[in-house]
Design an enzyme around this catalytic site. Structure first.
Site, short mmCIF file in Angstrom:
data_model
loop_
_atom_site.label_atom_id
_atom_site.label_comp_id
_atom_site.label_asym_id
_atom_site.label_seq_id
_atom_site.Cartn_x
_atom_site.Cartn_y
_atom_site.Cartn_z
N ASP A 467 -13.54 2.61 -6.63
CA ASP A 467 -12.82 2.69 -5.36
C ASP A 467 -13.67 3.39 -4.30
OD1 ASP A 467 -10.73 2.38 -3.62
OD2 ASP A 467 -9.26 3.45 -4.83
N ASN A 469 -12.48 5.16 -0.59
CA ASN A 469 -11.34 5.30 0.33
C ASN A 469 -11.66 6.00 1.63
OD1 ASN A 469 -8.77 4.29 -1.02
ND2 ASN A 469 -9.74 5.44 -2.68
N ASP A 537 -4.38 -3.73 -0.76
CA ASP A 537 -3.36 -2.86 -1.33
C ASP A 537 -1.97 -3.43 -1.11
OD1 ASP A 537 -4.70 -0.87 -2.62
OD2 ASP A 537 -4.64 0.56 -0.96
#
Ligand code: DGJ
Length: 738
Positions: A467, A469, A537
Site C-alpha cells: 500500500d 497512502n 477503495d
C-alpha cells in the site's frame, strides 16, 4: 550495430527517398499491423512522418507526397522559442538554446525484440539525445523514450524532458482520458480536441495518484467508438509525477507530448551522466477503442505485468471485514470463511504490526514492521500455518514507503523522512503519516531489508498487498544537496524502482498487489514489479461498473482486483443484492472484502456459487480478449461487456442494469468477438432465478449472437421471491463453442 552499414535485415526498412528535393534516410519502426515512420537525415532535425496502420514498403516512398505529416519528432527549446518543444536544456555556460540534429541510426535485434535508436545531438554542444523505439515480436505496441547524455565539461540543467512527441493531423480528433478522485478513480471523459492546451498531470509525488490517469486514446475518425475508427492509444509508463500535454496550436497538427512532470523538478546532469525518460507505449487500431484495449492487454500480459500468463487466485482481504481489529482468532475464522466458500487465499490487511506504538487506527506505528504479539501471540508463521491447514494461501498488507510520526522508526531516524530542512513535517493520512525519503540509499536499504526479512522469516507468505497512502508534502530532501533539492520527485521515484527491482530479484515468485490508498497506483510503469492493483477503495458495485469500465481501457481483467463487499456498501451506503455484487466483481480478478461470519445464508450461497463458476471461466476472463459492448457512460440503463478466449472456444458475457424505471425498454446488446461460423451453447452463471432463462442450454451461431444478441425477458428482473426483487439486476452468460 549500425543498421545502415551492417544489418541487411534492417537495410530493408531504411530507404533513401527524396524529401523536399533532399536525400533523406527513412526509419520505419513496424509491428505486425502498425508503422511509425521517421525522416532521419543526418545533420538535420529528426522528423516525424507517420504513425498508423501498417505501411507496405511499396508505399513508403510516396507517403509524404500523399500528405503524411512532416513535423519535428523531438526538438529542444531555443531556436524557435515560440514553439513548444520536447526538451529544455540549460548548457553549462548558461546558453538556453539547443538544436538537435541526427547523427546516426542504430538497431539491435534481441530474439525478435527490435530496439531502434536515432542518435541526435546538439549542433554546437556535446549533448546527445537518443530517441529510442522498442518493438516485440507479434505485438502491436511500440515503446518509445529518450536518453539524454551530458558530454559537456560542466553540469547541464534539464528543464523539460518529454519521453515522446506525437504529431497527429487535425480533423475531428477526439480525446478519451480518465480522471477522478479517491473512491471514484478512472472515470471516462471524452471530448473533441479544440484549440489550446489540455494538460493531464500528476503532482502526487509518490504515486500516479487518484485524480488522473497517464493513458489516453485519440480517435482520429470523429466520435470515439468501441468497434470502428482509427484510434491511437498512448500510455506513459511512469507512476511518479507526470505531465501529458495534448496541444492544439495553429497549424496542421495536434501534438501529444508526455513525460516526467518538469514542474519543480529541474534536473542537473554531471559530465557523463545520462537521463533516461520513461517509455510511452503506443498502439494503433482501426477497430476503435476496443482494438486499442485488446492490443494493450496483450502487450501488458506478455511483456509488462508480472506473471502475466498465470491466472490469479480468488482471495479474501480483511480490510472492510474488520478494519484495524486484527486478532488471531478473527483471522483464523476469516481464513476458514474464505476456504468454506471455495476461495484460495486470505490476506491480512492493516493493523497487524507495532511494538512500542500499537496500530489500532491510522495515527501511529507505521514503519514499525514487527508483529504485534498482543494481537497475534503466535506470530505470522502460525497464521500462515493456519491458512495452510484450511487449504488457502496467506498474504499480508504492508506499506514500506511510509512512516508515522508516532513510530519507533521516526524516533530513530527523523532525518529519513521527506521534508524541507528547518521546517516541521507536514503530515498526510491520520494527521500522522509521512513519506520515507527513497532518494536516500540508507532508507532504500532499510525498506528492502524490512520486506526481505518478513518474507524470508515467513516462507508461508505468498502474497503482499503493498500500500501507499501518502503523497509528498513539504517538498524537500534531508539527503539531497542544496542544489539538487529539485531532484526530489525524480530521485524518489528512481529509488522506489530500485527498491522494487531488488526485492523482485530476491523474491520473484511472491504475488504483489499495488495499492495506492485505493486506485492510486494504476500505471504501467510499475506493473513490471506487481501482479495486480487495487482498483479503488470504493467497492460499491454500481460505481465499480464505471471505474472498472474506465480501468479496462488499458488494463486487463487479471490485474484489476474487484471484491465483493457487504451491503449497505461502506463507501456509498447503497444496498445492492449479493448477485449484483458478485457479478460485477467477477468481471475482474475476483475477491471478497467482508467478514464471512457476518454474511447471510443467501450471501454465502451466492458467493459459493460465484466462486465455483468463476473458477470454470477464470482463464477466459483473465487471459481472454475484452469486448466492451454497452457503455454505462451512455446512460442507457445497461452496461455490458464480454471476454472471449483467444481461440474463440469460450466466452463470458456480463450484463448489468444500471438504472431502473417502470416501463423502461433497455437496448438489446449485440455480442462481439465470437467466431461467426461456430455454434455456441449458452448457459447462465451465478443463476438465482427459480426458472431458467428461455435460452438456457440453447445453441446459437456466433453470427446470430453478434448480429442480434440475446434478449432478457422483460422487465429484466429475476424470477425470485417478491421480497428478493431489487432495482439492481444482472446476468452472466457462459458461451461454449460446440
Ligand atoms: C488503503 C487501502 O486502499 C485499503 O484497502 C486498506 O488497505 C487501507 N489502506 C489500510 O490502511
Amino acid at each position: 550495430m549500425k543498421i545502415n552499414s551492417l544489418n541487411p535485415v534492417f537495410l530493408a526498412i531504411l530507404i533513401l527517398i527524396g524529401v523536399h528535393g533532399l536525400k533523406a534516410e527513412t526509419v520505419h519502426v513496424s509491428t505486425p499491423a502498425t508503422s511509425l515512420v521517421l525522416d532521419a537525415e543526418k545533420g538535420k532535425p529528426l522528423k516525424f512522418m507517420y504513425y498508423g496502420s501498417k505501411v507496405e514498403s511499396s508505399d513508403l516512398e510516396s507517403i509524404l507526397c500523399g500528405g503524411s505529416v512532416y513535423a519535428d519528432a523531438y526538438q529542444a527549446y531555443g531556436i524557435h522559442p515560440e514553439h513548444k518543444t520536447s526538451l529544455g536544456v540549460v548548457h553549462s555556460d548558461g546558453n538556453m538554446t539547443s538544436r538537435l540534429v541526427v547523427r546516426d541510426v542504430m538497431s539491435e535485434n534481441n530474439n525478435g525484440m527490435v530496439k531502434t535508436v536515432v542518435r541526435t545531438s546538439d549542433d554546437l554542444y556535446p549533448v546527445d539525445v537518443d530517441v529510442c523505439y522498442l518493438t516485440y515480436p507479434g505485438c502491436d505496441v511500440i515503446e518509445t523514450w529518450t536518453e539524454i547524455i551530458n558530454r559537456e565539461k560542466g553540469d547541464i540543467r534539464l528543464t523539460r524532458f518529454d519521453s515522446t512527441t506525437l504529431p497527429i493531423r487535425k480533423g475531428n480528433v477526439w480525446l478519451t482520458h480518465f480522471a477522478g478522485d479517491w473512491a471514484s478513480e478512472s472515470q471516462m471523459i471524452e471530448e473533441p480536441l479544440a484549440s489550446g492546451l489540455k494538460r493531464i498531470e500528476n503532482t502526487d509525488g509518490t504515486r500516479n495518484g487518484h485524480y488522473t490517469r497517464a493513458e489516453v486514446m485519440l480517435s482520429l475518425d470523429g466520435r470515439p467508438d468501441e468497434r470502428h475508427g482509427a484510434t491511437i492509444g498512448a500510455a506513459l509508463c511512469y507512476s511518479g509525477n507526470y505531465a501529458i500535454d495534448i496541444d492544439t496550436p495553429v497549424g496542421d497538427c495536434h501534438y501529444y507530448r508526455a513525460g516526467i512532470n518538469p514542474d519543480n523538478s529541474e534536473y542537473r546532469l554531471k559530465k557523463g551522466e545520462k537521463f533516461v525518460t520513461p517509455p510511452v507505449a503506443l498502439t494503433f487500431s482501426n477497430d476503435g477503442k476496443g482494438g486499442v484495449s485488446r492490443n494493450f492487454h496483450r502487450w501488458g500480459r506478455d511483456h509488462m505485468l508480472l506473471h502475466g500468463s498465470t491466472p490469479r487466485k480468488i482471495l479474501l482481504n480483511s480490510w472492510e471485514g474488520v478494519y484495524f481489529d486484527i486478532e488471531e482468532p478473527v483471522m483464523v475464522s476469516m481464513m476458514k470463511g474464505i476456504s468454506d466458500l471455495g476461495g484460495e487465499l486470505f490476506v491480512m490487511d492493516d493493523g497487524w504490526f507495532g511494538g512500542k506504538y500499537q496500530r489500532n487506527d491510522d495515527t501511529r506505528a507505521l514503519g514499525d514492521w514487527v508483529t504485534d504479539t498482543r494481537k497475534l501471540p503466535n506470530g505470522l508463521k502460525a497464521l500462515a500455518d493456519s491458512a495452510k491447514s484450511v487449504g488457502v494461501g496467506f498474504g499480508l498488507w504492508i506499506e514500506p514507503e511510509m512512516a508515522d510520526l508516532s513510530s519507533e522508526i521516526y524516533e530513530k531516524h527523523p532525518d529519513w523522512i521527506v521534508k524541507a530542512r528547518d521546517r516541521k513535517p507536514v503530515t498526510g493520512r491520520g494527521n500522522a503519516q509521512v513519506v520515507l525519503d527513497f532518494s536516500n540509499p540508507a532508507v532504500r536499504e532499510y525498506a528492502i531489508g524490512v520486506v526481505d526479512k518478513i518474507l524470508s522469516d515467513n516462507p508461508g507468505i505468498e502474497y503482499i498487498k503493498w500500500d501507499s497512502n501518502c503523497g509528498i508534502h513539504l517538498h524537500g530532501s534531508q539527503h539531497l544537496d542544496n542544489n539538487r533539492q529539485s531532484h526530489l520527485y525524480i530521485d524518489w521515484h528512481k529509488g522506489f524502482e530500485e527498491v522494487m527491482n531488488r526485492l523482485r530479484a530476491l523474491h520473484p515468485e511472491i504475488v504483489i498487489q499495488a495499492c495506492g490508498g485505493g486506485g492510486g497506483r494504476v500505471n504501467w510503469g510499475v506493473m513490471k514489479y506487481f501482479d495486480e492493483f487495487w482498483t479503488s477503495d470504493n467497492t460499491d458495485p454500481l460505481q465499480r461498473i464505471y471505474t472498472q469500465w474506465g480501468t479496462s481501457y488499458f488494463y486487463p481483467a487479471m490485474a484489476m482486483a474487484a471484491h465483493i463487499s457487504a451491503s449497505p456498501n461502506h463507501q456509498t451506503h447503497r444496498k445492492t443484492p449479493i448477485k449484483f455484487r458478485a457479478d460485477v466483481a467477477m468481471s475482474g480478478r475476483l475477491g471478497l472484502e467482508l467478514q464471512p461470519s457476518e454474511m447471510s445464508e443467501e450471501e454465502r450461497n451466492v458467493c459459493r456459487q460465484a466462486i465455483a463458476d468463476y473458477k470454470s471461466v477464470r482463464n477466459t476472463i483473465q487471459l481472454g480478449d475484452l469486448y466492451r459492448l454497452k457503455s454505462p457512460y451512455d446512460r442507457q440503463g445497461v452496461a455490458s461487456l464480454m471476454y472471449v478466449s483467444p481461440d474463440k472456444n469460450d466466452a463470458v458475457f456480463f450484463w448489468y442494469r444500471t438504472e431502473s424505471f417502470a416501463g423502461q425498454r433497455l437496448p438489446v446488446v449485440k455480442m462481439d468477438g465470437l467466431d461467426r461460423k461456430r455454434m455456441y451453447k449458452v448457459s447462465e452463471l451465478n443463476r438465482i432465478d427459480d426458472s431458467p432463462l428461455p435460452f438456457e442450454g440453447k445453441c446459437f451461431s456466433g453470427d446470430y449472437l453478434m448480429n442480434n444478441g440475446l434478449v432478457f425477458p422483460y422487465p429484466y428482473i429475476h424470477n425470485v421471491d417478491h421480497d428478493s426483487l431489487s432495482d439492481f439486476s444482472s446476468r452472466v452468460l457462459h458461451l461454449e463453442a460446440l
